[in-house]
Design a protein around this motif. Structure first.
Motif, PDB file in Angstrom:
ATOM      1  N   SER A   1     -10.793 -22.037  -2.526  1.00 27.37           N
ATOM      2  CA  SER A   1     -10.655 -21.611  -4.179  1.00 27.37           C
ATOM      3  C   SER A   1      -9.725 -20.722  -4.248  1.00 27.37           C
ATOM      4  N   LYS A   2      -9.458 -20.500  -5.413  1.00 25.32           N
ATOM      5  CA  LYS A   2      -8.438 -19.422  -5.871  1.00 25.32           C
ATOM      6  C   LYS A   2      -9.019 -18.129  -5.691  1.00 25.32           C
ATOM      7  N   PHE A   3     -10.338 -18.029  -6.148  1.00 27.27           N
ATOM      8  CA  PHE A   3     -10.992 -16.601  -6.010  1.00 27.27           C
ATOM      9  C   PHE A   3     -10.699 -16.250  -4.491  1.00 27.27           C
ATOM     10  N   THR A   4     -11.110 -16.896  -3.693  1.00 29.80           N
ATOM     11  CA  THR A   4     -11.065 -16.569  -2.136  1.00 29.80           C
ATOM     12  C   THR A   4      -9.775 -16.074  -1.783  1.00 29.80           C
ATOM     13  N   GLN A   5      -8.772 -16.869  -2.175  1.00 34.12           N
ATOM     14  CA  GLN A   5      -7.234 -16.811  -1.760  1.00 34.12           C
ATOM     15  C   GLN A   5      -6.966 -15.306  -2.406  1.00 34.12           C
ATOM     16  N   ALA A   6      -7.354 -14.833  -3.691  1.00 37.39           N
ATOM     17  CA  ALA A   6      -6.905 -13.690  -4.105  1.00 37.39           C
ATOM     18  C   ALA A   6      -7.582 -12.833  -3.550  1.00 37.39           C
ATOM     19  N   VAL A   7      -8.801 -12.748  -3.155  1.00 35.43           N
ATOM     20  CA  VAL A   7      -9.422 -11.753  -2.484  1.00 35.43           C
ATOM     21  C   VAL A   7      -9.137 -11.445  -1.096  1.00 35.43           C
ATOM     22  N   VAL A   8      -8.622 -12.454  -0.223  1.00 34.48           N
ATOM     23  CA  VAL A   8      -7.707 -12.367   0.970  1.00 34.48           C
ATOM     24  C   VAL A   8      -6.580 -11.692   0.791  1.00 34.48           C
ATOM     25  N   LYS A   9      -5.623 -11.880  -0.139  1.00 32.50           N
ATOM     26  CA  LYS A   9      -4.524 -11.519  -0.704  1.00 32.50           C
ATOM     27  C   LYS A   9      -4.577  -9.796  -0.966  1.00 32.50           C
ATOM     28  N   THR A  10      -5.737  -9.508  -1.551  1.00 30.82           N
ATOM     29  CA  THR A  10      -6.123  -8.295  -1.972  1.00 30.82           C
ATOM     30  C   THR A  10      -6.292  -7.331  -1.003  1.00 30.82           C
ATOM     31  N   MET A  11      -6.937  -7.954   0.058  1.00 33.38           N
ATOM     32  CA  MET A  11      -7.402  -7.098   1.360  1.00 33.38           C
ATOM     33  C   MET A  11      -6.412  -6.980   2.098  1.00 33.38           C
ATOM     34  N   GLN A  12      -5.324  -7.773   2.240  1.00 34.46           N
ATOM     35  CA  GLN A  12      -4.317  -7.822   3.181  1.00 34.46           C
ATOM     36  C   GLN A  12      -3.538  -6.471   2.519  1.00 34.46           C
ATOM     37  N   ILE A  13      -3.343  -6.522   1.187  1.00 33.45           N
ATOM     38  CA  ILE A  13      -2.574  -5.363   0.608  1.00 33.45           C
ATOM     39  C   ILE A  13      -3.097  -4.178   0.828  1.00 33.45           C
ATOM     40  N   LEU A  14      -4.375  -4.057   0.640  1.00 32.83           N
ATOM     41  CA  LEU A  14      -5.137  -2.849   0.853  1.00 32.83           C
ATOM     42  C   LEU A  14      -5.035  -2.294   2.230  1.00 32.83           C
ATOM     43  N   ARG A  15      -5.049  -3.185   3.267  1.00 31.46           N
ATOM     44  CA  ARG A  15      -5.055  -3.031   4.823  1.00 31.46           C
ATOM     45  C   ARG A  15      -3.622  -2.387   5.084  1.00 31.46           C
ATOM     46  N   ALA A  16      -2.750  -3.071   4.299  1.00 27.97           N
ATOM     47  CA  ALA A  16      -1.169  -2.691   4.636  1.00 27.97           C
ATOM     48  C   ALA A  16      -1.004  -1.288   4.203  1.00 27.97           C
ATOM     49  N   GLN A  17      -1.624  -0.804   2.996  1.00 25.62           N
ATOM     50  CA  GLN A  17      -1.648   0.475   2.360  1.00 25.62           C
ATOM     51  C   GLN A  17      -2.174   1.368   3.240  1.00 25.62           C
ATOM     52  N   GLN A  18      -3.317   1.081   3.788  1.00 29.89           N
ATOM     53  CA  GLN A  18      -3.983   2.201   4.495  1.00 29.89           C
ATOM     54  C   GLN A  18      -3.296   2.364   5.748  1.00 29.89           C
ATOM     55  N   ALA A  19      -2.941   1.351   6.399  1.00 31.91           N
ATOM     56  CA  ALA A  19      -1.907   1.511   7.668  1.00 31.91           C
ATOM     57  C   ALA A  19      -0.765   2.372   7.361  1.00 31.91           C
ATOM     58  N   LEU A  20      -0.075   1.868   6.187  1.00 31.98           N
ATOM     59  CA  LEU A  20       0.900   2.762   5.787  1.00 31.98           C
ATOM     60  C   LEU A  20       0.637   4.529   5.633  1.00 31.98           C
ATOM     61  N   LYS A  21      -0.522   4.670   5.040  1.00 30.02           N
ATOM     62  CA  LYS A  21      -0.934   5.958   4.985  1.00 30.02           C
ATOM     63  C   LYS A  21      -1.369   6.600   6.194  1.00 30.02           C
ATOM     64  N   MET A  22      -1.810   5.905   7.089  1.00 31.45           N
ATOM     65  CA  MET A  22      -2.320   6.520   8.597  1.00 31.45           C
ATOM     66  C   MET A  22      -0.929   6.797   9.315  1.00 31.45           C
ATOM     67  N   ASN A  23       0.243   5.945   8.860  1.00 32.40           N
ATOM     68  CA  ASN A  23       1.493   6.286   9.786  1.00 32.40           C
ATOM     69  C   ASN A  23       2.192   7.293   9.115  1.00 32.40           C
ATOM     70  N   THR A  24       1.979   7.513   8.082  1.00 29.50           N
ATOM     71  CA  THR A  24       2.910   8.445   7.279  1.00 29.50           C
ATOM     72  C   THR A  24       2.333  10.227   7.514  1.00 29.50           C
TER      73      THR A  24
END
Length: 102
Positions: A72-95
């Motif tokens: 479903s498009k909903f699930t794909q959007a949720v997964v993509k959003t979570m990947q972006i949020l996790r990448a941003q959190q990882a970036l904050k932790m490394n900065t």
């Protein structure tokens, strides 16, 4: 004597087979969507030796789990959003924030 040996081998096999956990797919039924504000975590499981389908499992804020339809498009959007949020959190932790000098 021969029957006793067969019985012991059979008993050992029974114990070994019953003590192992047979894994299977976790999602028997999937939902097309859930309320986005209640999602606390998303886990994606790709095809595994014991499960021939991709599974997307969301954990809700009340600790319940729901399986989402991975197509479903909903699930794909949720997964993509979570990947972006996790990448941003990882970036904050490394900065590192420079300390002010006096």
């Amino acid at each position: 004597m021969n029957i006793a040996i067969h019985f012991i081998v059979l008993l050992a096999c029974t114990v070994l087979c019953s003590s192992t956990v047979i894994k299977s797919c976790q999602c028997l039924k999937t939902s097309r969507s859930v309320d986005v504000s209640t999602i606390s975590d998303v886990k994606v499981y790709n095809v595994r030796p014991y499960c021939s389908k991709k599974e997307v499992i969301v954990t809700l804020k009340d600790q319940r789990s729901r399986c989402l339809d991975p197509q479903s498009k909903f699930t794909q959007a949720v997964v993509k959003t979570m990947q972006i949020l996790r990448a941003q959190q990882a970036l904050k932790m490394n900065t590192t924030v420079p300390k002010p000098t006096q």
